[in-house]
Design a protein around this motif. Structure first.
Motif, PDB file in Angstrom:
ATOM      1  N   GLY A  99       0.854  -1.365   0.108  1.00 38.51           N
ATOM      2  CA  GLY A  99      -0.032  -0.009   0.029  1.00 38.51           C
ATOM      3  C   GLY A  99       0.666   1.094   0.138  1.00 38.51           C
ATOM      4  O   GLY A  99       2.046   1.188   0.384  1.00 38.51           O
ATOM      5  N   ARG A 112      -4.805   5.758   1.866  1.00 37.64           N
ATOM      6  CA  ARG A 112      -4.043   4.517   1.607  1.00 37.64           C
ATOM      7  C   ARG A 112      -4.464   4.032   0.187  1.00 37.64           C
ATOM      8  O   ARG A 112      -5.727   3.895  -0.127  1.00 37.64           O
ATOM      9  N   ASP A 114      -4.098   1.020  -2.353  1.00 41.06           N
ATOM     10  CA  ASP A 114      -3.883  -0.370  -2.664  1.00 41.06           C
ATOM     11  C   ASP A 114      -3.125  -0.195  -4.282  1.00 41.06           C
ATOM     12  O   ASP A 114      -3.539  -0.250  -5.034  1.00 41.06           O
ATOM     13  N   LYS A 116      -2.084  -2.619  -5.917  1.00 41.78           N
ATOM     14  CA  LYS A 116      -2.369  -3.656  -6.783  1.00 41.78           C
ATOM     15  C   LYS A 116      -3.566  -3.290  -7.631  1.00 41.78           C
ATOM     16  O   LYS A 116      -3.675  -3.514  -8.762  1.00 41.78           O
TER      17      LYS A 116
END
Length: 401
Positions: A99, A112, A114, A116
């Motif tokens: 993250g 935050r 992610d 991915k």
């Protein structure tokens, strides 16, 4: 194609330029006609290794010879867009568990991402942030003991000053309530509408380095009793770090507005700095040295000032964040709207810079190492000086050589 934007005395001047994939540049560039005097657009415990007088310096990290002698010509590949739709993003801190933490300068929030999926989760707001002009919630850094204390450090502008706080990040709590109450680590850094500095980073010595601005009060840069126009070196608790040259928080002085901090494989500290109307700079930082502002901008014949290793006309750079990867410093340009590569050679401190992504993604604010030959690069089109397009602002994943 993105437009190229400058501001002179409140008048916005837009120049269209063809986007090029790569621009080779000489160390000295011709000064542009756009004045940059209106803001940032202007343009471990103090151990010493053998042969080094810098506090916190350690033996060079082992690594491939390519990192010691980078290739004469580099390359940049945009692997993917990690996320879109960020609002006035400024600081970027990769989490060891995965993250990316992103600060919003104008919203005063930390999100935050992610890396991915690109999903964004707002951790919460930072109390006390007073955004105005170039001030607001800026640099982020993780505690050197993050694995055990989960502390996130942030630099922000309050109603009275610029300060640094640390907050507990608890991902188990509901979104929007994952930041603990801020603990003020350091306060009293001068604030202004412009030139608030804002970059923070923990060095190899586990000390906290802080880039500050002189808030348009130019004499602060030469005043060693002021924390404006400086690079500061602090303990994680906010005390002057052991080994500092003036027995104070000040590590180097004579700076105009520092927004980039990074170390190479030899643990040498580099910093990017906004010039006024003529030269932006990349400096090799030595403890106690005077970097010249406001008496010198760019290279100087006066030996009492530490000269930059490279300089650019302000419309070609206006540099903010920097990172080290593959033997080079990578420098994000705001007005320049490009990513600069500055190779660091063994016998020569810097080889000729190269420019990449010119105009492709607009203003570039922050670049951070993603490990190996990868970087995270964050745009800055929604900060009030850009020309936002669909999807702005973004984080990109890059592969570089």
């Amino acid at each position: 194609m993105k437009s190229r934007t400058c501001r002179v005395e409140g008048i916005q001047i837009v120049q269209r330029r063809a986007v090029t994939a790569m621009l080779a540049a000489a160390t000295l560039l011709v000064t542009a006609g756009c004045s940059s005097g209106d803001g940032e657009e202007s343009g471990g415990g103090g151990s010493t290794s053998p042969g080094s007088s810098e506090p916190g310096a350690s033996a060079p990290a082992s690594g491939p010879s390519a990192e010691e002698t980078p290739p004469a010509k580099g390359s940049v590949k945009v692997v993917r867009t990690v996320t879109e739709g960020l609002k006035s993003p400024w600081g970027l801190a990769p989490l060891p568990e995965g993250g990316l933490l992103v600060s919003s300068r104008d919203e005063g929030t930390i999100t935050r991402v992610d890396e991915k999926t690109g999903k964004k989760t707002e951790l919460g707001s930072v109390p006390g942030v007073a955004p105005a002009g170039e001030g607001g919630l800026m640099g982020l850094a993780l505690s050197p003991s993050y694995a055990s204390d989960h502390m996130v450090y942030a630099y922000f502008t309050s109603d009275s000053d610029n300060r640094i706080v640390r907050m507990l990040y608890d991902a188990k709590k509901p979104a929007g309530d994952q930041l603990g109450a801020p603990d003020t680590v350091f306060r009293g850094i001068p604030k202004g509408t412009n030139h608030n500095g804002g970059r923070i980073a923990f060095g190899p010595d586990k000390m906290l380095y802080v880039g500050t601005g002189e808030t348009y009060v130019t004499e602060l840069a030469q005043d060693k009793k002021s924390t404006g126009g400086k690079i500061l070196r602090l303990t994680p608790e906010g005390e002057p770090a052991p080994g500092n040259p003036f027995n104070s928080p000040v590590y180097s002085y004579g700076h105009r507005n520092v927004q980039g901090l990074a170390w190479d494989s030899k643990q040498r500290l580099f910093a990017s700095e906004f010039g006024q109307d003529t030269w932006d700079e990349l400096n090799h930082i030595k403890p106690g040295d005077n970097y010249g502002w406001p008496e010198a901008e760019g290279q100087s014949d006066d030996s009492k000032y530490h000269n930059p290793i490279d300089q650019w006309s302000t419309d070609e750079a206006s540099p903010s964040g920097i990172a080290y990867a593959e033997g080079s410093i990578w420098m994000a340009g705001l007005r320049g709207k490009r990513l600069w590569r500055i190779p660091l050679n063994g016998t020569k401190e810097s080889a000729d810079p190269e420019a990449f992504l010119e105009g492709d993604y607009g203003r570039l604010r922050t670049v951070v190492s993603a490990g190996g030959n990868k970087l995270w690069l964050m745009t800055s089109e929604t900060d009030g000086r850009g020309t936002p397009e669909s999807g702005d602002d973004k984080i990109l994943e890059l592969e570089v050589t």
